[in-house]
Design an enzyme around this catalytic site. Structure first.
Site, mmCIF file in Angstrom:
data_model
loop_
_atom_site.group_PDB
_atom_site.id
_atom_site.type_symbol
_atom_site.label_atom_id
_atom_site.label_comp_id
_atom_site.label_asym_id
_atom_site.label_seq_id
_atom_site.Cartn_x
_atom_site.Cartn_y
_atom_site.Cartn_z
ATOM 1 C CE LYS A 27 -2.464 -0.749 3.718
ATOM 2 N NZ LYS A 27 -1.894 -2.028 4.144
ATOM 3 N NE ARG A 54 -4.006 -0.990 9.797
ATOM 4 C CZ ARG A 54 -2.925 -0.289 9.515
ATOM 5 N NH1 ARG A 54 -3.019 0.842 8.870
ATOM 6 N NH2 ARG A 54 -1.745 -0.735 9.854
HETATM 7 P P1 AMP Z 1 1.145 1.009 8.839
HETATM 8 O O1 AMP Z 1 2.366 1.754 8.463
HETATM 9 O O2 AMP Z 1 -0.085 1.430 8.082
HETATM 10 O O3 AMP Z 1 1.343 -0.507 8.812
HETATM 11 O O4 AMP Z 1 0.817 1.389 10.380
HETATM 12 C C1 AMP Z 1 1.742 1.112 11.410
HETATM 13 C C2 AMP Z 1 1.019 1.060 12.742
HETATM 14 O O5 AMP Z 1 0.407 2.332 13.023
HETATM 15 C C3 AMP Z 1 -0.125 0.057 12.835
HETATM 16 O O6 AMP Z 1 0.321 -1.269 13.131
HETATM 17 C C4 AMP Z 1 -0.949 0.662 13.974
HETATM 18 O O7 AMP Z 1 -0.352 0.420 15.228
HETATM 19 C C5 AMP Z 1 -0.838 2.147 13.677
HETATM 20 N N1 AMP Z 1 -1.929 2.573 12.768
HETATM 21 C C6 AMP Z 1 -1.814 3.016 11.485
HETATM 22 N N2 AMP Z 1 -3.013 3.317 10.967
HETATM 23 C C7 AMP Z 1 -3.920 3.049 11.944
HETATM 24 C C8 AMP Z 1 -5.339 3.141 12.027
HETATM 25 N N3 AMP Z 1 -6.083 3.552 10.987
HETATM 26 N N4 AMP Z 1 -5.932 2.796 13.203
HETATM 27 C C9 AMP Z 1 -5.214 2.394 14.257
HETATM 28 N N5 AMP Z 1 -3.874 2.251 14.247
HETATM 29 C C10 AMP Z 1 -3.227 2.583 13.088
#
Ligand code: AMP
Length: 218
Positions: A13, A88
């Site tokens: 993504k 999410r």
């Molecule tokens: P990502 O880089 O999108 O994999 O996000 C890394 C981490 O940030 C996730 O594992 C969550 O702990 C937090 N995070 C990112 N987006 C969300 C969201 N929409 N809701 C809750 N936690 C989020």
């Protein structure tokens, strides 16, 4: 175009978001990037979010929703945006609908990057991020010329805490339980378009752009 990207962690993504946002001239809004910037900057939000992120858990909805509401109110998001990593779960999707209804600007489309879980574990555990410029490399698929050093800026590469194997497995469980139901939610709403996200980055980008072009002015 008001676009949401969905797909498991490691589906690509973040990588595809950069190309798609550039192609359609919309800002890329990544909740993971915003949280990481807050962690690096040592803000209160960052300190609060870090314990959830390190464990591979979701940051509580109240915090995440408020952050997204503020970000979508910025002038650059007025004529469209790409959301990467939000919503999410179904509650966040409901909140997003509410925010966009208030703005009188419903979602144009939701792009699902489809990839199987085994591939995702391989992708995530080989991922290495540059401390300086944030570029993401891969030990197997896209290795830098000198191990541990970023080709682009000479920065040091590191493995995100949440890309360690135990955490990757937990993140995939969280995805299956909380995030995957969004696919049905958006399919029922008639917003979902899915593409196969396996293969070379540029091939996936081409598929994504072809799938999204009909929504460009929606
Ligand atoms: P990502 O880089 O999108 O994999 O996000 C890394 C981490 O940030 C996730 O594992 C969550 O702990 C937090 N995070 C990112 N987006 C969300 C969201 N929409 N809701 C809750 N936690 C989020």
């Amino acid at each position: 175009m008001r676009l949401v990207l969905v797909g498991p962690p490691g589906a690509g993504k973040g990588t595809q978001a950069v190309f798609i946002a550039e192609c359609f001239e919309i800002p890329k809004i990544s909740t993971g990037d915003i949280f990481r910037a807050n962690v690096s900057g040592g803000t209160e939000l960052g300190r609060m979010a870090k314990k959830y992120m390190d464990a591979g858990d979701l940051v509580p909805d109240e915090v995440t929703n408020a952050m997204v509401r503020d970000r979508l109110a910025q002038p650059d998001a007025k004529d469209g945006f790409l959301l990467d990593g939000f919503p999410r779960n179904v509650a966040q999707a409901g909140e997003l609908d509410g925010i966009l209804n208030e703005l009188g600007a419903p979602l144009s489309v939701v792009l699902d990057l489809d990839v199987d879980f085994e591939e995702v574990v391989k992708r995530l555990s080989g991922r290495r991020t540059c401390k300086k410029c944030g570029h993401v490399w891969h030990l197997e698929y896209d290795a830098p010329a000198v191990a541990g050093i970023c080709d682009k800026c000479g920065g040091e590469l590191y493995q995100r805490d949440d890309d360690k194997p135990e955490t990757v497995r937990h993140r995939l469980d969280v995805y299956a339980e909380q995030t995957a139901p969004l696919i049905g939610f958006y399919r029922d709403a008639g917003k979902l378009v899915a593409i196969d996200a396996l293969g070379a980055v540029e091939d996936v980008t081409e598929r994504a752009i072809a799938a999204l072009t009909p929504y460009a002015d929606a």
